[in-house]
Design a protein around this motif. Structure first.
Motif, PDB file in Angstrom:
ATOM      1  N   ALA A  75       0.830  -1.202   0.000  1.00 31.95           N
ATOM      2  CA  ALA A  75       0.000   0.000   0.000  1.00 31.95           C
ATOM      3  C   ALA A  75       0.866   1.254   0.000  1.00 31.95           C
ATOM      4  N   LEU A  76       1.960   1.215   0.728  1.00 31.80           N
ATOM      5  CA  LEU A  76       2.883   2.357   0.733  1.00 31.80           C
ATOM      6  C   LEU A  76       3.596   2.485  -0.606  1.00 31.80           C
ATOM      7  N   ALA A  77       3.956   1.342  -1.200  1.00 26.33           N
ATOM      8  CA  ALA A  77       4.611   1.377  -2.510  1.00 26.33           C
ATOM      9  C   ALA A  77       3.693   1.978  -3.565  1.00 26.33           C
ATOM     10  N   ALA A  78       2.385   1.754  -3.401  1.00 23.64           N
ATOM     11  CA  ALA A  78       1.419   2.254  -4.381  1.00 23.64           C
ATOM     12  C   ALA A  78       1.339   3.770  -4.404  1.00 23.64           C
ATOM     13  N   LEU A  79       1.926   4.419  -3.407  1.00 22.93           N
ATOM     14  CA  LEU A  79       2.013   5.877  -3.459  1.00 22.93           C
ATOM     15  C   LEU A  79       2.827   6.339  -4.666  1.00 22.93           C
ATOM     16  N   ALA A  80       3.736   5.493  -5.104  1.00 26.24           N
ATOM     17  CA  ALA A  80       4.637   5.876  -6.195  1.00 26.24           C
ATOM     18  C   ALA A  80       3.900   6.124  -7.500  1.00 26.24           C
ATOM     19  N   TRP A  81       2.779   5.426  -7.715  1.00 21.99           N
ATOM     20  CA  TRP A  81       2.056   5.623  -8.974  1.00 21.99           C
ATOM     21  C   TRP A  81       0.661   6.213  -8.759  1.00 21.99           C
ATOM     22  N   SER A  82       0.368   6.656  -7.558  1.00 20.43           N
ATOM     23  CA  SER A  82      -0.917   7.309  -7.331  1.00 20.43           C
ATOM     24  C   SER A  82      -0.965   8.628  -8.106  1.00 20.43           C
ATOM     25  N   PRO A  83      -2.035   8.862  -8.871  1.00 14.67           N
ATOM     26  CA  PRO A  83      -2.146  10.137  -9.590  1.00 14.67           C
ATOM     27  C   PRO A  83      -2.491  11.297  -8.658  1.00 14.67           C
ATOM     28  N   ARG A 270     -20.182  -2.696 -10.902  1.00 18.78           N
ATOM     29  CA  ARG A 270     -19.844  -2.984 -12.300  1.00 18.78           C
ATOM     30  C   ARG A 270     -18.807  -1.995 -12.823  1.00 18.78           C
ATOM     31  N   SER A 271     -18.947  -0.719 -12.448  1.00 21.52           N
ATOM     32  CA  SER A 271     -18.012   0.300 -12.924  1.00 21.52           C
ATOM     33  C   SER A 271     -16.610   0.059 -12.367  1.00 21.52           C
ATOM     34  N   PHE A 272     -16.508  -0.185 -11.059  1.00 17.37           N
ATOM     35  CA  PHE A 272     -15.196  -0.447 -10.474  1.00 17.37           C
ATOM     36  C   PHE A 272     -14.630  -1.776 -10.970  1.00 17.37           C
ATOM     37  N   GLY A 273     -15.502  -2.766 -11.199  1.00 13.72           N
ATOM     38  CA  GLY A 273     -15.037  -4.028 -11.755  1.00 13.72           C
ATOM     39  C   GLY A 273     -14.461  -3.867 -13.145  1.00 13.72           C
ATOM     40  N   ALA A 274     -15.078  -2.991 -13.951  1.00 10.89           N
ATOM     41  CA  ALA A 274     -14.556  -2.729 -15.289  1.00 10.89           C
ATOM     42  C   ALA A 274     -13.184  -2.065 -15.216  1.00 10.89           C
ATOM     43  N   ALA A 275     -12.999  -1.200 -14.214  1.00 10.87           N
ATOM     44  CA  ALA A 275     -11.695  -0.560 -14.043  1.00 10.87           C
ATOM     45  C   ALA A 275     -10.636  -1.578 -13.658  1.00 10.87           C
ATOM     46  N   VAL A 276     -10.985  -2.519 -12.785  1.00  8.13           N
ATOM     47  CA  VAL A 276     -10.041  -3.574 -12.400  1.00  8.13           C
ATOM     48  C   VAL A 276      -9.674  -4.422 -13.609  1.00  8.13           C
ATOM     49  N   ALA A 277     -10.656  -4.759 -14.431  1.00 14.70           N
ATOM     50  CA  ALA A 277     -10.384  -5.572 -15.614  1.00 14.70           C
ATOM     51  C   ALA A 277      -9.455  -4.857 -16.585  1.00 14.70           C
ATOM     52  N   GLY A 283      -3.205  -1.698  -9.736  1.00 15.15           N
ATOM     53  CA  GLY A 283      -4.212  -0.818  -9.178  1.00 15.15           C
ATOM     54  C   GLY A 283      -3.916   0.647  -9.423  1.00 15.15           C
ATOM     55  N   ALA A 284      -4.883   1.479  -9.078  1.00  8.71           N
ATOM     56  CA  ALA A 284      -4.753   2.917  -9.356  1.00  8.71           C
ATOM     57  C   ALA A 284      -3.944   3.651  -8.308  1.00  8.71           C
ATOM     58  N   GLY A 285      -3.723   3.044  -7.134  1.00  9.59           N
ATOM     59  CA  GLY A 285      -2.971   3.702  -6.070  1.00  9.59           C
ATOM     60  C   GLY A 285      -3.774   3.788  -4.791  1.00  9.59           C
ATOM     61  N   THR A 286      -3.103   3.770  -3.671  1.00  7.83           N
ATOM     62  CA  THR A 286      -3.743   3.773  -2.361  1.00  7.83           C
ATOM     63  C   THR A 286      -4.630   4.996  -2.171  1.00  7.83           C
ATOM     64  N   GLY A 287      -5.876   4.756  -1.755  1.00  4.04           N
ATOM     65  CA  GLY A 287      -6.783   5.849  -1.430  1.00  4.04           C
ATOM     66  C   GLY A 287      -7.379   6.581  -2.605  1.00  4.04           C
ATOM     67  N   THR A 288      -7.154   6.104  -3.819  1.00  8.43           N
ATOM     68  CA  THR A 288      -7.626   6.840  -4.993  1.00  8.43           C
ATOM     69  C   THR A 288      -9.115   6.678  -5.254  1.00  8.43           C
ATOM     70  N   SER A 289      -9.796   5.805  -4.493  1.00  5.09           N
ATOM     71  CA  SER A 289     -11.244   5.660  -4.692  1.00  5.09           C
ATOM     72  C   SER A 289     -11.963   6.992  -4.523  1.00  5.09           C
ATOM     73  N   ALA A 293     -12.831   8.567 -10.473  1.00  3.41           N
ATOM     74  CA  ALA A 293     -13.314   8.969 -11.799  1.00  3.41           C
ATOM     75  C   ALA A 293     -12.279   9.775 -12.563  1.00  3.41           C
ATOM     76  N   GLU A 294     -11.278  10.312 -11.862  1.00  2.00           N
ATOM     77  CA  GLU A 294     -10.253  11.131 -12.507  1.00  2.00           C
ATOM     78  C   GLU A 294      -8.957  10.372 -12.754  1.00  2.00           C
ATOM     79  N   THR A 295      -8.904   9.096 -12.399  1.00  2.00           N
ATOM     80  CA  THR A 295      -7.681   8.327 -12.579  1.00  2.00           C
ATOM     81  C   THR A 295      -7.484   7.973 -14.058  1.00  2.00           C
ATOM     82  N   PRO A 296      -6.256   7.698 -14.469  1.00  2.00           N
ATOM     83  CA  PRO A 296      -6.012   7.327 -15.866  1.00  2.00           C
ATOM     84  C   PRO A 296      -6.803   6.102 -16.311  1.00  2.00           C
ATOM     85  N   VAL A 297      -6.947   5.093 -15.434  1.00  2.00           N
ATOM     86  CA  VAL A 297      -7.679   3.897 -15.838  1.00  2.00           C
ATOM     87  C   VAL A 297      -9.143   4.215 -16.080  1.00  2.00           C
ATOM     88  N   ALA A 298      -9.710   5.150 -15.321  1.00  2.00           N
ATOM     89  CA  ALA A 298     -11.113   5.522 -15.519  1.00  2.00           C
ATOM     90  C   ALA A 298     -11.311   6.205 -16.868  1.00  2.00           C
TER      91      ALA A 298
END
Length: 406
Positions: A75-83, A270-277, A283-289, A293-298
């Motif tokens: 989770a801490l490592a995911a800070l590196a790619w959090s938008p 369904r929307s979050f599942g589509a993002a995971v797929a 993942g998009a990064g810790t706490g990005t939920s 909607a503003e993340t690159p994957v979205a």
């Protein structure tokens, strides 16, 4: 009364009244649990600072702790790619101190909780349940009197906290022969949960009670396998939850669950599942939920799938792990949960049944509600685990003749 005893008394009072504090101020549990943890830490320091290190470090040498720490490291490592690093840091700044407080409380409070505290906790649970029921019946007169927001959902977090804490407190009282106190704690906590508008709290109560009964009646292996299967499926199926519910859930069920916004919840899943797929690996990064909607994957999803990504979280903590931390986070979360069950398997009855009831209650709530990083949720779990460990302490101390590492 010695200085250590006074500190333990203060910590015991804070731990006991936490559910009631949540009814009066539904964001208060992190502060209350944090102060309780500091009181027990100070008491242990005064009592025997040499042994304190063993109490704090011994639990970290277990496989369960290793898996949990690996999850936190990812989770801490995911800070590196959090938008949104500021958002991620704010989430962790709320979560990590409360997690530390919950750990300190679970390590240091058992065996030092004063004799009066379980009955005080039962009274707090009972009064909390009654206040929720009466306030809702009186059109939120308490909230009006306190000058706060007048909305029925203000009692959802307190009801969920009652869900978590009531069973472990009742176990402590039952072990000490206070059966009527235990029954009152369970009954009035259930009143508050059932009277609240929180479908998640009511689902947690049902799941926890059913798992407790099953664990008491079924052979040890079957009950544990059932719990393991449920947790495993919760993690594995989270990314496809929305699609499965969209296909299998009848319209009549949606009509009965209209107050729970079941249609919106399915669409969110369904929307979050589509993002995971679209990006399952990291993942998009810790706490990005909070701003998913503003993340690159979205941005790579069809427009109709992006609308409900802006709700703040996917209303499913298992799906949130997938969306924010990807496959590694999901695998580490599943490993932690399985190792936790292995730890529960070593407990004797009725501790094992109550522990499995707590697991089922928490998992059911996590599957349909709340932000998994929420500090109030972490604080409630820490308090519940502390009471569970307290229930086993008198027997462990009698067997060993001394106080070992918590």
């Amino acid at each position: 009364m010695s200085a250590a005893a006074r500190l333990y008394a203060a910590g015991g009072v804070l731990l006991a009244v936490m559910p009631l504090a949540m009814v009066l101020a539904n964001r208060s549990s992190p502060a209350v649990v944090g102060l309780a943890a500091l009181a027990f830490l100070a008491g242990r320091w005064v009592e025997d600072r040499v042994a304190l290190r063993a109490h704090l470090l011994a639990p970290l040498a277990t496989p369960l702790a290793g898996a949990a720490l690996a999850f936190l490291a990812w989770a801490l490592a995911a800070l590196a790619w959090s938008p949104f690093p500021t958002v991620s840091l704010r989430v962790l700044a709320e979560f990590l101190p409360t997690l530390l407080a919950a750990y300190l409380l679970a390590c240091l409070a058992p065996g030092r909780i004063p004799a009066f505290a379980p009955r005080l906790a039962a009274a707090a649970l009972a009064l909390g349940g009654v206040l929720i029921a009466v306030d809702l019946a009186a059109d939120l007169a308490l909230e009006r009197a306190l000058g706060r927001r007048v909305a029925a959902f203000v009692h959802n977090r307190p009801a969920l906290t009652l869900d978590l804490v009531a069973g472990p407190v009742a176990l402590v009282l039952w072990r000490r022969g206070a059966r009527l106190w235990a029954a009152a704690a369970l009954a009035f906590a259930a009143l508050g949960v059932l009277r609240s508008i929180s479908g998640a709290a009511q689902l947690g109560l049902l799941a926890g009670a059913a798992m407790f009964v099953a664990a008491r009646l079924l052979p040890r292996r079957i009950g544990l396998e059932f719990a393991g299967l449920g947790l495993g499926l919760a993690v594995a199926l989270a990314p496809v939850e929305g699609d499965l519910l969209a296909r299998m859930m009848p319209e009549a069920a949606h009509e009965r669950l209209v107050q729970s916004s079941s249609r919106a919840r399915v669409a969110i899943a369904r929307s979050f599942g589509a993002a995971v797929a679209t990006d399952p690996w990291r993942g998009a990064g810790t706490g990005t939920s909070a701003r998913f909607a503003e993340t690159p994957v979205a941005e790579s999803l069809p427009a109709e799938m992006r609308v409900l990504l802006g709700v703040g979280h996917p209303h499913n903590s298992f799906l949130q792990v997938w969306a924010e931390l990807g496959l590694p986070g999901a695998v580490l979360a599943a490993l932690t949960l399985m190792l936790m069950l292995a730890r529960v398997a070593r407990l004797d009855q009725p501790d094992r049944a109550v522990a499995l009831g707590l697991v089922a209650c928490a998992a059911a709530i996590a599957f349909v509600e709340h932000n998994g990083w929420a500090a109030w949720w972490t604080a409630g779990l820490g308090a519940a685990i502390s009471w569970l460990r307290e229930a086993a302490r008198p027997r462990a101390e009698t067997a060993s003749g001394k106080d070992g590492p918590a």
